[in-house]
Write a protein that holds these residues in place. Structure first.
Motif, mmCIF file in Angstrom:
data_model
loop_
_atom_site.group_PDB
_atom_site.id
_atom_site.type_symbol
_atom_site.label_atom_id
_atom_site.label_comp_id
_atom_site.label_asym_id
_atom_site.label_seq_id
_atom_site.Cartn_x
_atom_site.Cartn_y
_atom_site.Cartn_z
ATOM 1 N N THR A 28 -31.979 -13.446 -60.338
ATOM 2 C CA THR A 28 -33.254 -12.953 -59.815
ATOM 3 C C THR A 28 -33.543 -13.527 -58.436
ATOM 4 N N ALA A 29 -33.280 -14.820 -58.251
ATOM 5 C CA ALA A 29 -33.527 -15.450 -56.954
ATOM 6 C C ALA A 29 -32.701 -14.788 -55.853
ATOM 7 N N VAL A 30 -31.450 -14.477 -56.155
ATOM 8 C CA VAL A 30 -30.573 -13.845 -55.157
ATOM 9 C C VAL A 30 -31.022 -12.417 -54.868
ATOM 10 N N VAL A 31 -31.403 -11.675 -55.917
ATOM 11 C CA VAL A 31 -31.866 -10.302 -55.723
ATOM 12 C C VAL A 31 -33.133 -10.282 -54.866
ATOM 13 N N LEU A 32 -34.065 -11.179 -55.120
ATOM 14 C CA LEU A 32 -35.291 -11.252 -54.323
ATOM 15 C C LEU A 32 -34.982 -11.623 -52.874
ATOM 16 N N ARG A 33 -33.987 -12.443 -52.682
ATOM 17 C CA ARG A 33 -33.585 -12.812 -51.324
ATOM 18 C C ARG A 33 -33.086 -11.582 -50.559
ATOM 19 N N ARG A 38 -34.227 -6.938 -46.696
ATOM 20 C CA ARG A 38 -34.392 -5.506 -46.439
ATOM 21 C C ARG A 38 -35.796 -5.207 -45.910
ATOM 22 N N ILE A 39 -36.805 -5.860 -46.473
ATOM 23 C CA ILE A 39 -38.174 -5.650 -46.006
ATOM 24 C C ILE A 39 -38.308 -6.072 -44.543
ATOM 25 N N ALA A 40 -37.673 -7.178 -44.193
ATOM 26 C CA ALA A 40 -37.766 -7.703 -42.834
ATOM 27 C C ALA A 40 -36.781 -7.049 -41.868
ATOM 28 N N HIS A 41 -35.973 -6.102 -42.355
ATOM 29 C CA HIS A 41 -34.976 -5.409 -41.527
ATOM 30 C C HIS A 41 -34.017 -6.403 -40.871
ATOM 31 N N ARG A 42 -33.588 -7.375 -41.639
ATOM 32 C CA ARG A 42 -32.675 -8.389 -41.110
ATOM 33 C C ARG A 42 -31.320 -8.292 -41.801
ATOM 34 N N GLY A 248 -30.329 -25.366 -57.265
ATOM 35 C CA GLY A 248 -29.983 -25.313 -55.850
ATOM 36 C C GLY A 248 -30.092 -23.910 -55.277
ATOM 37 N N ILE A 249 -29.672 -22.914 -56.044
ATOM 38 C CA ILE A 249 -29.772 -21.518 -55.602
ATOM 39 C C ILE A 249 -31.231 -21.122 -55.416
ATOM 40 N N ILE A 250 -32.072 -21.485 -56.366
ATOM 41 C CA ILE A 250 -33.496 -21.171 -56.264
ATOM 42 C C ILE A 250 -34.106 -21.854 -55.045
ATOM 43 N N ALA A 251 -33.747 -23.135 -54.834
ATOM 44 C CA ALA A 251 -34.263 -23.865 -53.682
ATOM 45 C C ALA A 251 -33.801 -23.247 -52.368
ATOM 46 N N ALA A 252 -32.581 -22.706 -52.350
ATOM 47 C CA ALA A 252 -32.057 -22.085 -51.136
ATOM 48 C C ALA A 252 -32.692 -20.730 -50.868
ATOM 49 N N CYS A 253 -33.161 -20.055 -51.906
ATOM 50 C CA CYS A 253 -33.707 -18.711 -51.744
ATOM 51 C C CYS A 253 -35.202 -18.701 -51.450
ATOM 52 N N ILE A 254 -35.939 -19.654 -51.967
ATOM 53 C CA ILE A 254 -37.402 -19.641 -51.813
ATOM 54 C C ILE A 254 -37.842 -19.590 -50.344
ATOM 55 N N PRO A 255 -37.253 -20.377 -49.424
ATOM 56 C CA PRO A 255 -37.718 -20.307 -48.032
ATOM 57 C C PRO A 255 -37.499 -18.951 -47.368
ATOM 58 N N THR A 256 -36.670 -18.100 -47.946
ATOM 59 C CA THR A 256 -36.378 -16.787 -47.340
ATOM 60 C C THR A 256 -37.237 -15.665 -47.903
ATOM 61 N N LEU A 261 -44.322 -11.481 -49.494
ATOM 62 C CA LEU A 261 -45.757 -11.697 -49.615
ATOM 63 C C LEU A 261 -46.558 -10.592 -48.945
ATOM 64 N N GLY A 262 -45.918 -9.829 -48.056
ATOM 65 C CA GLY A 262 -46.591 -8.717 -47.409
ATOM 66 C C GLY A 262 -47.613 -9.109 -46.370
ATOM 67 N N ARG A 263 -47.561 -10.330 -45.861
ATOM 68 C CA ARG A 263 -48.543 -10.788 -44.887
ATOM 69 C C ARG A 263 -48.166 -10.443 -43.453
ATOM 70 N N SER A 264 -46.933 -10.021 -43.237
ATOM 71 C CA SER A 264 -46.468 -9.716 -41.886
ATOM 72 C C SER A 264 -45.772 -8.366 -41.884
ATOM 73 N N LYS A 265 -45.798 -7.728 -40.708
ATOM 74 C CA LYS A 265 -45.066 -6.490 -40.512
ATOM 75 C C LYS A 265 -43.875 -6.771 -39.610
ATOM 76 N N TYR A 266 -42.769 -6.102 -39.884
ATOM 77 C CA TYR A 266 -41.535 -6.368 -39.172
ATOM 78 C C TYR A 266 -41.046 -5.114 -38.467
ATOM 79 N N SER A 267 -40.497 -5.324 -37.269
ATOM 80 C CA SER A 267 -39.921 -4.213 -36.520
ATOM 81 C C SER A 267 -38.535 -3.893 -37.070
ATOM 82 N N GLN A 268 -37.928 -2.842 -36.565
ATOM 83 C CA GLN A 268 -36.593 -2.465 -37.017
ATOM 84 C C GLN A 268 -35.531 -3.478 -36.615
ATOM 85 N N THR A 269 -35.862 -4.339 -35.651
ATOM 86 C CA THR A 269 -34.913 -5.368 -35.225
ATOM 87 C C THR A 269 -35.125 -6.686 -35.958
ATOM 88 N N GLY A 270 -36.091 -6.724 -36.886
ATOM 89 C CA GLY A 270 -36.310 -7.917 -37.694
ATOM 90 C C GLY A 270 -37.313 -8.894 -37.135
#
Length: 328
Positions: A28-33, A38-42, A248-256, A261-270
């Protein structure tokens, strides 16, 4: 031993359930990452690919733990159900998967540090710790596979006292390396985070997110104590072999996961799209209504803001458009 072995103890049932739960957590942590990317277009980077590999090896490790219970009789040592030959082979695989998954997880976190923190210490130490980790893991696995030849003697437990002493020392080395590198990876970004220019609450929140990785250190310590103090059953220790890299996987994924959270909008370039001060004024002022047909520019919006501070009487939208157009 042919066929599956019946579950006889509550410990076996608990480990089976927890193994499935932690497998789902890692996946789940990897899928959310990936979803956040994808949301951030990165685009995916090395840190992402390394965590994918870590997750794959962790899932393989948990599968071996289940096989040890159902086909090797783990948890039933000293009974007719216990298959020593199967367990010795499985143990060799579990140790290798444990070290590889932990190493990949650390490499992913170090890549993330390298991208975020541009301090001299992180730029030098992150690659250095990564190189040392890779060398230690490869050295351990190669030594473990070649220390006793042929391997059939290891699987059949036909090992001399001298060879067993070497295996014990190798195991201690592997545990010590993993614990030390866990602590180093946890401490590495703290000085850089302390220098960040942000309010104290946000800074402590960021440190707390990265500090989740310290849980991996505690699990490693608990696993080591169990493996070296329990002579009759290593079931819990083998289970913790998978829990440590999962944390460790969860800790590595949480910062990404911030884009989720939907608090920011991202351009197509990320890049993050931040509204101008005037646009935020219009969006947050219930007295202003600018339609799609308005010709108001930034200067006219600023002018309107000055007038609205003097008079908070609601204006009709048509009057706003006329006034905005006349000011252009």
């Amino acid at each position: 031993m042919a066929g599956t072995i019946p579950i006889k103890t509550a410990l076996q049932s608990s480990i089976i359930g927890l193994t499935i739960v932690f497998s789902i957590l890692a996946l789940t942590a990897v899928v959310l990452r990936v979803w956040a990317k994808r949301i951030a277009h990165r685009a995916l980077g090395w840190s992402d690919f390394l965590i994918f590999g870590a997750c794959g090896f962790v899932l393989g490790l948990f599968a071996i733990v289940l096989a040890m219970i159902y086909y090797g009789g783990e948890g039933l040592r000293g009974t007719e159900y216990y298959d020593k030959y199967f367990m010795n082979r499985a143990d060799l695989v579990v140790v290798s998967l444990w070290l590889i998954s932990c190493c990949l997880c650390k490499l992913s976190i170090l890549c993330l540090y390298y991208q975020i923190f541009k301090t001299t210490s992180v730029m030098i130490l992150a690659p250095a710790v990564g190189i040392v980790s890779v060398i230690c893991v490869l050295g351990y696995i190669i030594t473990n596979l070649t220390l006793i030849r042929p391997l059939a003697r290891y699987f059949s437990a036909m090992v001399s006292d001298e060879e067993m002493d070497k295996l014990t020392k190798l195991s201690i080395f592997g545990d010590a390396y993993n614990l030390v590198t866990d602590v180093v990876v946890f401490l590495l970004p703290l000085p850089a985070m302390a220098q960040l220019q942000m309010n104290r609450r946000r800074k402590f929140s960021l440190i707390a997110v990265f500090a989740i990785g310290f849980g991996s250190c505690l699990i490693n310590l608990a696993r080591t104590v169990i493996m070296y103090t329990t002579d009759t059953d290593y079931l819990i220790g083998h289970f913790l072999d998978g829990v440590e890299p999962t944390v460790g996987i969860i800790a590595a994924c949480i910062p990404t996961l911030h884009p989720l959270l939907g608090r920011s909008k991202y351009s197509q370039t990320g890049t993050i799209q931040r509204p101008s001060a005037q646009q935020r004024l219009v969006d947050n002022d219930p007295y202003l209504e600018v339609g799609s047909g308005s010709h108001a520019d930034e200067s006219s919006l600023a002018s309107l803001h000055v007038h609205r501070l003097e008079d908070r009487t609601p204006w009709p939208s048509s009057g706003l458009r006329d006034g905005a157009a006349s000011s252009c």
